[in-house]
Scaffold this motif. Sequence first.
Motif, short mmCIF file in Angstrom:
data_model
loop_
_atom_site.label_atom_id
_atom_site.label_comp_id
_atom_site.label_asym_id
_atom_site.label_seq_id
_atom_site.Cartn_x
_atom_site.Cartn_y
_atom_site.Cartn_z
N TYR A 143 45.15 40.62 40.99
CA TYR A 143 46.43 39.44 41.23
C TYR A 143 47.14 39.83 41.97
N PHE A 144 47.86 38.90 43.04
CA PHE A 144 48.64 39.03 43.99
C PHE A 144 49.71 37.59 44.03
N ARG A 145 50.34 36.95 44.27
CA ARG A 145 51.04 36.69 44.95
C ARG A 145 52.02 36.28 45.93
N PRO A 149 52.94 33.48 54.74
CA PRO A 149 51.66 33.84 55.83
C PRO A 149 51.90 35.41 55.62
N SER A 150 52.73 35.97 55.66
CA SER A 150 53.38 37.90 56.04
C SER A 150 52.21 38.18 54.22
N GLN A 151 53.28 38.31 53.37
CA GLN A 151 52.46 37.81 52.10
C GLN A 151 51.22 38.13 51.29
N LEU A 152 51.01 37.04 51.81
CA LEU A 152 49.08 36.64 52.26
C LEU A 152 48.12 37.81 52.94
N ALA A 157 45.27 43.33 52.66
CA ALA A 157 45.10 43.94 52.42
C ALA A 157 45.37 45.43 51.20
N ALA A 158 45.84 44.47 50.47
CA ALA A 158 46.24 45.60 49.22
C ALA A 158 44.48 45.04 48.67
N LEU A 162 40.93 47.79 46.64
CA LEU A 162 40.61 47.71 45.52
C LEU A 162 38.79 46.84 45.59
N ILE A 163 38.27 47.65 46.47
CA ILE A 163 37.37 47.39 45.95
C ILE A 163 36.45 48.31 45.40
#
Length: 350
Positions: A143-145, A149-152, A157-158, A162-163
Amino acid sequence: TFQIPIAMTERQATCHSRLRPVSGPRLPGATSVRYSASDTLLVIDPGDEQIGTLSESGWPGAMVVLSPRGGQGEPGSGAIAANVVAGSAQGIEGWLGRFQVHAAGPDDQPLTELSPNGSGKFDMIIDCRSQPLVDAPVAPFGYFRARSPSQLQDSLAAARELIGHFEKPKYFDYQLDLCAHFSYGQTGCTRCLDVCGADAIRSGGHQIEVNPYLCQGCGSCTLACPTGALSFVAPDRDALLTELRALAPHPDHGTAPRTLLVSDAPETDADAGRAADLIIQPLTAFGEELWIASLALGFDQVLLQATDAPTDRSCWSLDQNGNSSGTATRVAISISTCSGTPKRTKSPKR
C-alpha cells in the motif's frame, strides 16, 4: 505498579521489517510469513496532474483506476492504459497480494467486481487521495500513499519490485493464558492495541488477535504488555550458528581472506560488491557471541550492514586501523591472519 514508558503510549511508526524474495537466502531460525503478488494494481483518485505519470508508467500488468470523475479529466491530461471506473473507495482491508477494496459507484451502489483477478482482490494499491484510506503510521506492504506526481512515480517503481514471492519473520508470540485483555466479562488491558503503529492488533472478544501479515516487528506491543503475553521472537541462536558453520570457509579452498556480510535486507551492497551472505531481521539478533563465532570459524572479517539506519549516524569500522568506509551504516570486525599474534580490534569511538 507497572508503568508504560512515555514513548510506548502512542502508536509507533518505526519498524524493522523488510520483505525479501523467497528465492534468496532463507531466514534462519525464524517462523516466516509469506506473501505472493502478481501485477494487478489499483490506483485510487489520481489528480489531473498525475494522469500523465500513469499514462507513461508502462505498468506491466492490469491497472484499475478508481475515480469519482471516471475518465473525465482535464483536457490534455493523457490517456491511461487502464480500466477507469467511476466511483469512490470507502475502505481497504488486507496486505500485499490480498487487498480488498470497499467502493461505491456514483449512484452509491456497491462496486463488487473492481478487480480483474478471479479472487476479486488487488495485489497492490496506490492511494492518491488527500485523506488516505489507511491512516496507520506503518502502512501494509503493497500500500502506497502518493499526493504528487513524483510520489506516484516512486510508488509505481516500488510496486514493480513487489511482484513475486516474498517473506518476513513472524516476529511475535502470544500466550492467551497471560493476557489481561478480557476477564470476567470485562474488557481490561488495551495497551498493545493502543501502541501498534501497523494496526495489526484487534480485539477478538476474550483475547487479542495479531495479524502476522500486518505486523512489521516494531516491538512496541511487547514493551507495552504488562504481563508478558506478547513477546518478541528473535532468530534462534543455535539456528544462526548452524547457518554460520555452513557458510564458513573450508580449509581446502585456499587462504584468501573471506568476509562475511550480514544484513537486514537482501540488496547487493555496492561497497562490498556482492549480496549479503546472511539475512537477519532484526539485525540486532546477530549478537557479540556470533561475531566471535564467525571469526573462530575462519572468517577474516564480519560486516554488519543496516539498510535503514538513521541518517544522522555515520559509518564506523572495527578493524585494525580503525578506518571507516561505506555508504550504509556498518560495523566491521576483523582479525589479522598473518603469522604471529593477531592484532586486537579497536573499539569504535563514542
